[in-house]
Each structure stands twice: as C-alpha cells, then as structure tokens.
Design an enzyme around this catalytic site. Structure first.
Site, short mmCIF file in Angstrom:
data_model
loop_
_atom_site.label_atom_id
_atom_site.label_comp_id
_atom_site.label_asym_id
_atom_site.label_seq_id
_atom_site.Cartn_x
_atom_site.Cartn_y
_atom_site.Cartn_z
N LYS A 85 0.83 -1.21 0.00
CA LYS A 85 0.00 0.00 0.00
C LYS A 85 0.87 1.26 0.00
O LYS A 85 0.49 2.27 -0.59
CB LYS A 85 -0.90 0.00 1.24
CG LYS A 85 -1.54 1.34 1.51
CD LYS A 85 -2.10 1.42 2.91
CE LYS A 85 -2.34 2.86 3.31
NZ LYS A 85 -1.12 3.57 3.72
N ASN A 86 2.00 1.20 0.68
CA ASN A 86 2.85 2.40 0.76
C ASN A 86 3.77 2.56 -0.44
O ASN A 86 4.62 3.46 -0.46
CB ASN A 86 3.67 2.38 2.05
CG ASN A 86 2.81 2.72 3.25
OD1 ASN A 86 1.63 3.05 3.10
ND2 ASN A 86 3.39 2.67 4.44
N ASP A 123 4.09 1.38 11.79
CA ASP A 123 2.84 0.68 11.43
C ASP A 123 2.80 -0.77 11.94
O ASP A 123 1.75 -1.40 11.91
CB ASP A 123 2.65 0.66 9.90
CG ASP A 123 2.64 2.05 9.31
OD1 ASP A 123 1.64 2.44 8.72
OD2 ASP A 123 3.65 2.76 9.45
N CYS A 168 -4.73 8.57 8.05
CA CYS A 168 -5.13 8.20 9.41
C CYS A 168 -4.93 9.33 10.39
O CYS A 168 -3.97 10.11 10.28
CB CYS A 168 -4.33 6.99 9.86
SG CYS A 168 -4.76 5.54 8.92
N VAL A 175 7.76 8.04 15.86
CA VAL A 175 7.47 8.56 14.51
C VAL A 175 6.22 9.44 14.52
O VAL A 175 6.20 10.53 13.93
CB VAL A 175 7.35 7.41 13.49
CG1 VAL A 175 7.02 7.95 12.10
CG2 VAL A 175 8.63 6.60 13.45
N ARG A 202 -3.63 10.54 1.69
CA ARG A 202 -2.59 11.58 1.69
C ARG A 202 -1.80 11.62 0.39
O ARG A 202 -0.94 12.48 0.21
CB ARG A 202 -1.63 11.35 2.87
CG ARG A 202 -2.26 11.63 4.21
CD ARG A 202 -1.32 11.38 5.34
NE ARG A 202 -0.15 12.24 5.31
CZ ARG A 202 -0.18 13.52 5.66
NH1 ARG A 202 -1.29 14.08 6.05
NH2 ARG A 202 0.93 14.24 5.63
C1 UD1 Z 1 4.24 7.08 5.36
C2 UD1 Z 1 3.36 5.86 5.32
C3 UD1 Z 1 2.87 5.50 6.71
C4 UD1 Z 1 4.05 5.37 7.68
C5 UD1 Z 1 4.95 6.60 7.61
C6 UD1 Z 1 6.21 6.43 8.43
C7 UD1 Z 1 2.37 6.00 3.14
C8 UD1 Z 1 1.15 6.21 2.33
N1 UD1 Z 1 2.24 6.14 4.47
O1 UD1 Z 1 3.42 8.18 5.78
O2 UD1 Z 1 2.17 4.25 6.64
O3 UD1 Z 1 3.56 5.23 8.98
O4 UD1 Z 1 5.34 6.86 6.25
O5 UD1 Z 1 6.89 5.28 8.05
O6 UD1 Z 1 3.43 5.69 2.63
N2 UD1 Z 1 6.08 15.23 9.07
C9 UD1 Z 1 6.13 16.58 9.28
N3 UD1 Z 1 5.99 17.41 8.18
C10 UD1 Z 1 5.81 16.92 6.92
C11 UD1 Z 1 5.79 15.52 6.72
C12 UD1 Z 1 5.92 14.69 7.82
O7 UD1 Z 1 6.29 17.04 10.41
O8 UD1 Z 1 5.68 17.73 5.97
C13 UD1 Z 1 6.20 14.32 10.24
C14 UD1 Z 1 4.90 13.52 10.46
O9 UD1 Z 1 3.94 14.26 11.16
C15 UD1 Z 1 5.40 12.30 11.21
C16 UD1 Z 1 6.78 12.09 10.61
O10 UD1 Z 1 7.17 13.31 9.99
O11 UD1 Z 1 5.52 12.60 12.57
C17 UD1 Z 1 6.86 10.97 9.60
O12 UD1 Z 1 5.92 11.21 8.57
P1 UD1 Z 1 6.15 10.65 7.10
O13 UD1 Z 1 7.33 9.75 7.10
O14 UD1 Z 1 6.16 11.80 6.16
O15 UD1 Z 1 4.84 9.80 6.88
P2 UD1 Z 1 3.94 9.67 5.58
O16 UD1 Z 1 4.77 9.76 4.36
O17 UD1 Z 1 2.75 10.55 5.72
#
Ligand code: UD1
Length: 441
Positions: free
Chosen positions: A23-24, A312, A121, A334, A97
């Site tokens: 999915k990711n 996850d 989520c 995270v 997202r």
């Molecule tokens: C992706 C995965 C999710 C997984 C996560 C971490 C997908 C669709 N989802 O989510 O399943 O749990 O990686 O492995 O691939 N953050 C900021 N600012 C930003 C972006 C992120 O502060 O602009 C923070 C987030 O709030 C979080 C952390 O960085 O605390 C990690 O987020 P990120 O790795 O970006 O997660 P996703 O890509 O949304």
C-alpha cells in the site's frame, strides 16, 4: 459493504493467505507514471481503497488506466495528461494523503498543481510543511488559499536543489524524488527516508530513465533528466500487511503462512517477533508465523524510521504484547499520537498505561511536548469481547486482532477503514477459519 463485523473470538487463526503489492508503494508508482511520455505497466497491484483513490485522481488528470483486478496488473497511459477541475479534485480530497505527491509530476507536465484537504489516518497532526518547503526549494510558487494550496512552476522551470529534511519523512523524500528527477540540474537530499518502498520507487524511476544514487548516510543524489518514459515493474510485497497477519497469529495462538511475505524487508520485525516468543519459518514463497506454545515474553520496543521497527507494525504487535508475561514498554517516535487505539483494548481487559515521557529508549522529539507517546503494557491479561469502533487503518486492524483473540462475541464498527490498506481482509479471515460475519448495526 456493511461496516459492522461480528467477531466470535477465542479461536486460533490458521491457514495461508497471500499479500500483494505494498500500500505504501503502489499508489506512488502510479503517480510516477505521470512523469513518463509513454504508458507504464505495474504488477502485483492490490485491490485496496488507496489504489482506487489514486486511480480516480489520475483519471481526472487524463491518465487512461486499465486494471486487470484478478491478475493485479495495471497499465497507465499519461499521454493525454490534462489539468483537472479543482472541485473534482476536492471531491476526492480527505480520502488519502497521496494527492500531495502529484505536485512534482504535475508541475513538470502541466505547470500547476492543486492540493485539496488531505486525508489519511488520524494519528497525529500530520503536517505537510516539509513537502511545501521542498517544493519551494525547487523554485515552485506555493500559494495557500482558503480552498486549498495552489502551486505553480516558475517560467524558468524547476531547478535542482540542496535539501535537508529535519526528519527522515517518507512522504517528503518521495516528494523530492518525484520532483527532482525532471528538474534542471542536480538535487542533493540529506536526512532522507530509506524505507524499502522508497527504494522500490527509485527502482521504478530508474527504469523510467532517472539517474539516482543512494549513499549510506541517508543522502540521495538525483541528476535531473529532460524526459522519462514509462516503466514495467512488479511492486514489492506489503510488509505491513504481512506483519499484521504475523501479529494476528501470535495474539490468537495460531499459525498463519503468509505467502508473498519478504524476509529482507522485515528483518527488524522478525527479530522482535522472535524476542517476544513468536516462531517463524521462511521459504521462497513466504513466511509462516506461529505461536510455538508456552508463554510470550515482554519486551522494550522503540519505533523508528527504517531500518528501525516500523511504526505501522507497532499497533498489531501491541495486541500480542497484552498476552506476554511481564511489563512491555513501547516508545513511539514517529507519530505523536499513535496510542489512541489502546483505549478500546483497556475496555477489553488489557492493562495498558500511556505516558508523555520517552520511556525505555532514547529521548525523541515528542518528549517535551505533552504527547502520550509511550505505553506500558502489563500482561498477560485475558481479553474479553466488546463493541468497539475502528479509529484508523492500523489501529483498526489491531482492534480486529484483539476481537479475534478475545473470548466472546465482539462487534467491530467502522470496519470499512481497514479496506484502505488490507486487500480482501474478510475473505482472508474466512480462509483462516475466523468466525466473522457482517451484521446490521
Ligand atoms: C508514510 C506511510 C505510513 C508510515 C509513515 C512512516 C504512506 C502512504 N504512508 O506516511 O504508513 O507510517 O510513512 O513510516 O506511505 N512530518 C512533518 N511534516 C511533513 C511531513 C511529515 O512534520 O511535511 C512528520 C509527520 O507528522 C510524522 C513524521 O514526519 O511525525 C513521519 O511522517 P512521514 O514519514 O512523512 O509519513 P507519511 O509519508 O505521511
């Protein structure tokens, strides 16, 4: 689909199921197809809602998609890509997202992009500041308006950039890759995330004609090229789904052979599984996860970016930890708010306390910020059936595992959320002899 599942728990799950593409990863590869000047072909595509949402968004942008759902193969033809109406994009906002990752490819192809209200989520603030800053670094103009965020390419085009991420964000790393591959010049990204799904996205982009190298210190170097073509690729398997079924086997004292599970992407999970007292056998087809009998052991666990223990994986494993002897400590580093799902577990008889402090590990960025991001689980506690409502994707699957492990009959509401990331999960539950059925509210 009726969204209330009645679960008669207390029976071990046993049998075999198959996991398909991650999915990711799959939705991101679908977005990458936008960058090509010829059609792409993607294999091992699962039937999950996130794939539907991205298909609909690509369709709005003129990408012609042909999805053979049985074989899991998809072709994506971006040759007539076009600007989509904002109201149409908006109607799909809030579901996932992924829309934010359309920015780079759309800026290259059309000169503009629009980000609607984003979904995903509810496990923390989930800001997009890294994404917007990254796009600005490439020279994009980011305009936040009441209806959404409008982004445009400057007349001189997007330029390669030097970018340092404050945290190895998966999404922001993908944003950088999808933008840098066709930007003018070289991009150096430091502090990058290096999850297996990102490495597979790099595989896809390389097949399209990109030039990308990954150093051992989280630095990724991308040399922009003028044009990319379509790709032919088979998606890596879903290591989160595989681990979720592994945790379900442990929590229900069962035995599940997960076909398609891939050891190299799950090393950290497997180490932890073994420390808790779970057993597994690995062969070329997949991984058999099982409870070997006896008592499970408590552990101290910290979630982290890859190659650490994936966030996850945390929620499904916590259900098994409620059955382990002693005190387990879980430090979530995270996401700041990923223990909301434990409330329902307490209702079912689990003994779980959540704390603001960074327990059992290294201090993290949430330590001084009032977030309940550490948990102490005291076990073993028998779980009892309850009527519960699914809070989010992984938390929801965890509730399902808890209901399957509990004695008595539970009703799990809001179950549809789970289909965002778990393909045919009720069919798979039946394959594993679970006693579940959809009922009226
Ligand atoms: C992706 C995965 C999710 C997984 C996560 C971490 C997908 C669709 N989802 O989510 O399943 O749990 O990686 O492995 O691939 N953050 C900021 N600012 C930003 C972006 C992120 O502060 O602009 C923070 C987030 O709030 C979080 C952390 O960085 O605390 C990690 O987020 P990120 O790795 O970006 O997660 P996703 O890509 O949304």
């Amino acid at each position: 689909m009726n969204s209330v599942l009645q679960v008669e728990g207390g029976h071990p799950l046993h049998g075999s199921i198959t996991v398909r593409g991650a999915k990711n990863f799959v939705p991101k590869a679908m977005v990458a197809s936008l960058l090509g000047d010829s059609p792409s072909k993607l294999g091992n595509v699962p039937l999950i809602r996130d794939v539907d949402v991205v298909s609909d968004l690509l369709d709005l942008h003129g990408v012609v998609i042909d999805f053979d759902q049985n074989r899991g193969t998809m072709t994506l033809d971006p040759r007539n890509v076009k600007v989509a109406s904002r109201s149409d994009i908006d109607s799909l906002g809030g579901a996932s997202r992924i829309p934010i990752l359309f920015c780079g490819p759309l800026l290259h192809q059309l000169g503009e992009a629009f980000i609607p209200e984003l979904g995903g989520c509810n496990i923390g603030g989930r800001p997009i500041d890294f994404h917007l800053e990254t796009l600005r670094n490439f020279g994009a103009v980011v305009d936040k308006r009441p209806d959404g965020i409008h982004i445009t390419k400057p007349a001189e085009g997007l330029r390669g950039a030097v970018i340092e991420l404050p945290f190895p964000s998966v999404g922001a790393t993908e944003q950088t890759l999808l933008t840098a591959v066709r930007a003018d010049g070289i991009t150096i990204l430091s502090g990058a995330a290096i999850e297996p799904e990102i490495m597979d996205l790099i595989n896809v982009l390389q097949k399209m004609g990109a030039i990308i190298s990954v150093d051992t210190d989280r630095t990724i170097r991308i040399e922009g090229v003028e044009k990319l073509s379509g790709f032919n690729h088979v998606a890596l398997p879903d290591r989160i789904e595989a681990a979720s079924w592994g945790a379900a086997a442990l929590a229900t004292r069962g035995d599940i052979y997960v076909l398609g599970a891939h050891q190299p992407d799950m090393t950290t999970f497997l180490n932890t599984y073994r420390k808790v007292g779970g057993a597994f056998d690995i062969d070329a087809e997949g991984i058999r996860f099982y409870h070997p009998g006896g008592q499970l052991k408590s552990i101290a666990l910290e979630t982290a970016v890859h190659p650490g223990f994936m966030t996850d994986w945390q929620q499904p494993l916590v259900i098994a930890l409620t059955q382990a002897q002693g005190l387990s400590i879980v430090h979530e580093t995270v996401y700041e708010n990923r223990f909301g799902f434990t409330q329902a577990l307490r209702q079912m008889g689990a003994n779980i306390q959540v704390y603001r402090e960074c327990l059992g590990g290294t201090p993290c960025r949430f330590g001084q910020r009032n977030f309940f991001h550490s948990a102490v689980i005291s076990g073993p506690t028998p779980l009892e059936a309850a009527d519960i409502t699914v809070p989010d994707l992984r938390g929801g699957f965890s509730h399902l595992i808890a209901a399957l492990a509990a004695s008595g009959t539970s009703k799990v509401s809001g179950i549809d959320v789970i289909s965002r990331g778990y393909e045919h999960f009720t069919r798979k539950l039946h394959q594993l002899d679970a006693r579940v059925k959809y009922v009226d509210q």
